[in-house]
Enzyme design. Sequence first.
Site, PDB file in Angstrom:
ATOM      1  N   HIS A 101      28.946 -31.508  32.406  1.00  0.00           N
ATOM      2  CA  HIS A 101      29.124 -32.927  32.055  1.00  0.00           C
ATOM      3  C   HIS A 101      28.427 -33.782  33.094  1.00  0.00           C
ATOM      4  O   HIS A 101      28.286 -33.376  34.247  1.00  0.00           O
ATOM      5  CB  HIS A 101      30.602 -33.305  31.947  1.00  0.00           C
ATOM      6  CG  HIS A 101      31.417 -32.902  33.134  1.00  0.00           C
ATOM      7  ND1 HIS A 101      31.870 -31.603  33.314  1.00  0.00           N
ATOM      8  CD2 HIS A 101      31.827 -33.603  34.212  1.00  0.00           C
ATOM      9  CE1 HIS A 101      32.541 -31.529  34.454  1.00  0.00           C
ATOM     10  NE2 HIS A 101      32.516 -32.729  35.027  1.00  0.00           N
ATOM     11  N   HIS A 103      28.574 -37.599  34.839  1.00  0.00           N
ATOM     12  CA  HIS A 103      29.378 -38.819  35.023  1.00  0.00           C
ATOM     13  C   HIS A 103      28.474 -40.045  35.049  1.00  0.00           C
ATOM     14  O   HIS A 103      27.418 -40.025  35.712  1.00  0.00           O
ATOM     15  CB  HIS A 103      30.090 -38.790  36.378  1.00  0.00           C
ATOM     16  CG  HIS A 103      31.078 -37.693  36.567  1.00  0.00           C
ATOM     17  ND1 HIS A 103      32.437 -37.879  36.445  1.00  0.00           N
ATOM     18  CD2 HIS A 103      30.924 -36.384  36.900  1.00  0.00           C
ATOM     19  CE1 HIS A 103      33.067 -36.735  36.703  1.00  0.00           C
ATOM     20  NE2 HIS A 103      32.173 -35.814  36.973  1.00  0.00           N
TER      21      HIS A 103
HETATM   22  P1  AMP Z   1      34.218 -32.846  37.615  1.00  0.00           P
HETATM   23  O1  AMP Z   1      35.065 -32.975  38.859  1.00  0.00           O
HETATM   24  O2  AMP Z   1      32.794 -33.244  37.820  1.00  0.00           O
HETATM   25  O3  AMP Z   1      34.371 -31.485  36.973  1.00  0.00           O
HETATM   26  O4  AMP Z   1      34.799 -33.930  36.623  1.00  0.00           O
HETATM   27  C1  AMP Z   1      35.762 -33.704  35.658  1.00  0.00           C
HETATM   28  C2  AMP Z   1      36.126 -35.063  35.097  1.00  0.00           C
HETATM   29  O5  AMP Z   1      36.729 -34.871  33.833  1.00  0.00           O
HETATM   30  C3  AMP Z   1      37.109 -35.856  35.960  1.00  0.00           C
HETATM   31  O6  AMP Z   1      36.547 -37.134  36.237  1.00  0.00           O
HETATM   32  C4  AMP Z   1      38.348 -35.960  35.074  1.00  0.00           C
HETATM   33  O7  AMP Z   1      39.013 -37.182  35.222  1.00  0.00           O
HETATM   34  C5  AMP Z   1      37.752 -35.819  33.682  1.00  0.00           C
HETATM   35  N1  AMP Z   1      38.647 -35.276  32.665  1.00  0.00           N
HETATM   36  C6  AMP Z   1      39.369 -34.137  32.731  1.00  0.00           C
HETATM   37  N2  AMP Z   1      40.031 -33.932  31.563  1.00  0.00           N
HETATM   38  C7  AMP Z   1      39.700 -34.965  30.741  1.00  0.00           C
HETATM   39  C8  AMP Z   1      40.043 -35.319  29.409  1.00  0.00           C
HETATM   40  N3  AMP Z   1      40.879 -34.579  28.685  1.00  0.00           N
HETATM   41  N4  AMP Z   1      39.494 -36.438  28.888  1.00  0.00           N
HETATM   42  C9  AMP Z   1      38.653 -37.201  29.614  1.00  0.00           C
HETATM   43  N5  AMP Z   1      38.280 -36.916  30.887  1.00  0.00           N
HETATM   44  C10 AMP Z   1      38.799 -35.823  31.442  1.00  0.00           C
END
Ligand code: AMP
Length: 137
Positions: A101, A103
């Site tokens: 993903h 950001h």
């Molecule tokens: P990372 O630390 O780069 O793996 O980022 C994961 C991101 O996913 C974090 O910013 C979380 O807040 C976000 N996240 C986790 N679960 C969900 C969800 N169900 N819906 C939306 N965002 C999520």
Amino acid sequence: MDKNTCIFCKIANGEIPSATLYEDSMFRVILDLSPASKGHALILPKKHFENLFDMPEEEGKEILLLAKKVGTKLKEVLSCDGMNLIQNNGSSAGQTVFHFHMHLIPRNEGDDIKLNWEPGVLSEEVKQLILEKFTKE
Ligand code: AMP
Ligand code: ZN
């Protein structure tokens, strides 16, 4: 992570509802549930792959164009000053969800969002070592 149990697979493919800003055949863009700033969004590929190193070429070719398109609209809608694009690969790099993903984090002058590191020094020895290895292999 198996794609049958991967939460971002389920969100990206619409099996779990999400705050969707944009969707096409390859990607879904959603609002992050625990945002770093107002409008923090995530670009999720619909295909499961864990990180940059496993990313298929097709997704790789499209994702920055999509980040530009969605990021530009988000900036207009929010009237923010700037935006960070962040993409973590591996737990050592802060990745917590092991489905690729990207950001998009809207920024404003004077906001107190901490994404910073302490700048180090590039020594001559390390520079030469890396340049040698990188250009040889
Ligand atoms: P990372 O630390 O780069 O793996 O980022 C994961 C991101 O996913 C974090 O910013 C979380 O807040 C976000 N996240 C986790 N679960 C969900 C969800 N169900 N819906 C939306 N965002 C999520
Ligand atoms: Zn997945």
